[in-house]
Design a protein around this motif. Structure first.
Motif, PDB file in Angstrom:
ATOM      1  N   THR A  96      15.614  57.658  22.965  1.00 45.45           N
ATOM      2  CA  THR A  96      14.999  58.109  24.134  1.00 45.45           C
ATOM      3  C   THR A  96      15.054  59.633  24.012  1.00 45.45           C
ATOM      4  O   THR A  96      15.952  60.412  23.821  1.00 45.45           O
ATOM      5  N   TYR A  97      13.733  60.180  24.477  1.00 47.09           N
ATOM      6  CA  TYR A  97      13.590  61.779  24.613  1.00 47.09           C
ATOM      7  C   TYR A  97      13.361  62.195  25.792  1.00 47.09           C
ATOM      8  O   TYR A  97      12.414  61.591  26.801  1.00 47.09           O
ATOM      9  N   SER A  98      14.031  63.299  26.331  1.00 48.39           N
ATOM     10  CA  SER A  98      13.776  63.614  27.663  1.00 48.39           C
ATOM     11  C   SER A  98      13.580  65.337  27.804  1.00 48.39           C
ATOM     12  O   SER A  98      14.040  65.879  27.034  1.00 48.39           O
ATOM     13  N   PHE A  99      12.694  65.261  28.801  1.00 49.25           N
ATOM     14  CA  PHE A  99      12.200  66.997  28.942  1.00 49.25           C
ATOM     15  C   PHE A  99      11.885  66.992  30.415  1.00 49.25           C
ATOM     16  O   PHE A  99      11.862  65.793  31.179  1.00 49.25           O
ATOM     17  N   LEU A 100      11.775  68.216  31.107  1.00 51.97           N
ATOM     18  CA  LEU A 100      11.344  68.431  32.256  1.00 51.97           C
ATOM     19  C   LEU A 100       9.969  68.556  32.519  1.00 51.97           C
ATOM     20  O   LEU A 100       9.537  69.332  31.649  1.00 51.97           O
ATOM     21  N   SER A 101       9.373  68.237  33.578  1.00 53.48           N
ATOM     22  CA  SER A 101       7.861  68.588  33.804  1.00 53.48           C
ATOM     23  C   SER A 101       7.923  70.045  34.460  1.00 53.48           C
ATOM     24  O   SER A 101       8.849  70.808  34.578  1.00 53.48           O
ATOM     25  N   LYS A 102       6.805  70.545  34.521  1.00 55.86           N
ATOM     26  CA  LYS A 102       6.383  71.627  35.239  1.00 55.86           C
ATOM     27  C   LYS A 102       6.967  71.959  36.427  1.00 55.86           C
ATOM     28  O   LYS A 102       7.277  72.970  36.772  1.00 55.86           O
ATOM     29  N   GLU A 103       7.104  70.869  37.272  1.00 54.38           N
ATOM     30  CA  GLU A 103       7.769  70.724  38.535  1.00 54.38           C
ATOM     31  C   GLU A 103       9.190  70.578  38.457  1.00 54.38           C
ATOM     32  O   GLU A 103       9.972  70.367  39.374  1.00 54.38           O
ATOM     33  N   ARG A 104       9.906  70.334  37.174  1.00 61.36           N
ATOM     34  CA  ARG A 104      11.181  70.102  36.947  1.00 61.36           C
ATOM     35  C   ARG A 104      11.869  68.765  37.439  1.00 61.36           C
ATOM     36  O   ARG A 104      12.845  68.541  37.622  1.00 61.36           O
ATOM     37  N   PHE A 105      10.615  67.784  37.194  1.00 59.80           N
ATOM     38  CA  PHE A 105      11.114  66.407  37.318  1.00 59.80           C
ATOM     39  C   PHE A 105      11.439  65.888  35.739  1.00 59.80           C
ATOM     40  O   PHE A 105      10.898  66.270  34.685  1.00 59.80           O
ATOM     41  N   GLN A 106      12.551  65.220  35.498  1.00 58.74           N
ATOM     42  CA  GLN A 106      12.988  64.671  34.567  1.00 58.74           C
ATOM     43  C   GLN A 106      12.064  63.550  33.927  1.00 58.74           C
ATOM     44  O   GLN A 106      11.935  62.644  34.558  1.00 58.74           O
ATOM     45  N   ILE A 107      11.663  63.527  32.785  1.00 57.65           N
ATOM     46  CA  ILE A 107      10.848  62.544  32.227  1.00 57.65           C
ATOM     47  C   ILE A 107      11.636  62.022  30.968  1.00 57.65           C
ATOM     48  O   ILE A 107      12.016  62.845  30.255  1.00 57.65           O
TER      49      ILE A 107
END
Length: 306
Positions: A96-107
């Motif tokens: 699993t790879y996680s990052f934040l979107s431009k809105e700081r939503f976790q993907i």
């Protein structure tokens, strides 16, 4: 998963969630990979609002069927560069790879084998459904995981070791799982969204439902607050006026598998006979008994004097 991998993560409204899913879908369609989003319970927005959460989604989970590590890196880079926060980190936990979107939503991008996509989507569907099912299976020495329905083997009190354990996957065929546990097919099709009430009705009508198996550690209110679907389930369990055990017995009168579960729980049948009969249901008896014998052999070698 759960939306807590980063600091200052923003929760998503229902509108935010489906908009972000649509953006990711467009990118993954263009990339030509197989993927899916685990379905959520139909009343998630309402039950979260009742618990003071106006934004019901903690993150966006995406299951992607790509095995090649190089290709996985390409997919992560594509999505991170397109919807991710500039300069933000990518965290990896196994597949699993996680990052934040431009809105700081976790993907959260969870990769799997192509042949496992349908199973993983079903396993993670409808929020806490799988976890609540798993609690029922544990006392029956069964386990529900991303690998499938497994039988747990153990040899206790091994000198210098403790307990020797092993697991044998009985099946990952979802139709077989549903038939064995008496689950309706739609509950594990990975597509059908259920309400929390439907989850309650499905689980309390399975062969493996025994009311006392949802013991106190799963009912602690502070823990439940963090899991709205589980909290709803236990509220229904506690407020239900129907004798759920009697309802279940009436559904499975003279049912051989349910009687086997009940006999094991009531200690009317020995563990080895029980696992032998369970594994026989899946044509895995020889494999299970051979694995158990190897565990015993190992345990005996530890007991033997030097």
């Amino acid at each position: 998963m759960g939306g807590d991998a980063f600091e200052s993560t923003q929760r998503l409204s229902e509108e935010d969630y489906f908009k972000k899913c649509a953006e990711i879908k467009l990118l993954l369609d263009t990339a030509g990979v197989s993927f899916g989003f685990p379905v959520e319970v139909t009343d998630k927005k309402a039950i979260c609002k009742e618990r003071g959460k106006d934004k019901p989604y903690g993150d966006v989970d995406v299951i992607i069927a790509v095995e090649d590590h190089g290709r996985r890196s390409e997919i992560v880079k594509l999505l991170k560069n397109s919807v991710g926060l500039e300069g933000g980190d990518v965290l990896r936990n196994d597949t699993t790879y996680s990052f934040l979107s431009k809105e700081r939503f976790q993907i959260d991008l969870q990769f799997c084998k192509k042949g496992n996509l349908a199973f993983v989507l079903a396993y993670q569907s409808n929020n806490d459904f799988g976890a609540l099912l798993g609690h029922l299976l544990t006392p029956l020495r069964l386990k529900w995981s991303k690998l499938g329905l497994a039988l747990k083997l153990k040899i206790p009190n091994v000198s210098g070791v403790g307990t020797c354990k092993a697991e044998i996957v009985l099946t990952k065929d979802l139709s077989v799982v549903c038939s064995f546990l008496a689950l309706p097919g739609h509950s594990l099709d990975g597509k059908t969204r259920m309400s929390t009430t439907e989850i309650f009705e499905v689980l309390t009508r399975t062969r493996v439902f025994f009311l006392t198996d949802y013991d106190v550690k799963y009912k602690i209110r502070e823990r439940r607050k963090r899991r709205p679907v589980s909290d709803c389930f236990f509220n229904l369990l506690e407020s239900n006026q129907i004798d759920l055990e009697e309802q279940k017995r009436n559904l499975f009168k003279k049912d051989r598998v349910e009687m086997l579960f009940r006999s094991f729980r009531n200690k009317m049948i020995q563990y080895e006979e029980y696992i032998s009969l369970i594994s026989e249901q899946f044509n895995k008896k020889d494999e299970v008994l051979e694995r158990l014998a190897s565990l015993k052999e190992y345990a005996n070698s530890k007991h033997a004097p030097n």
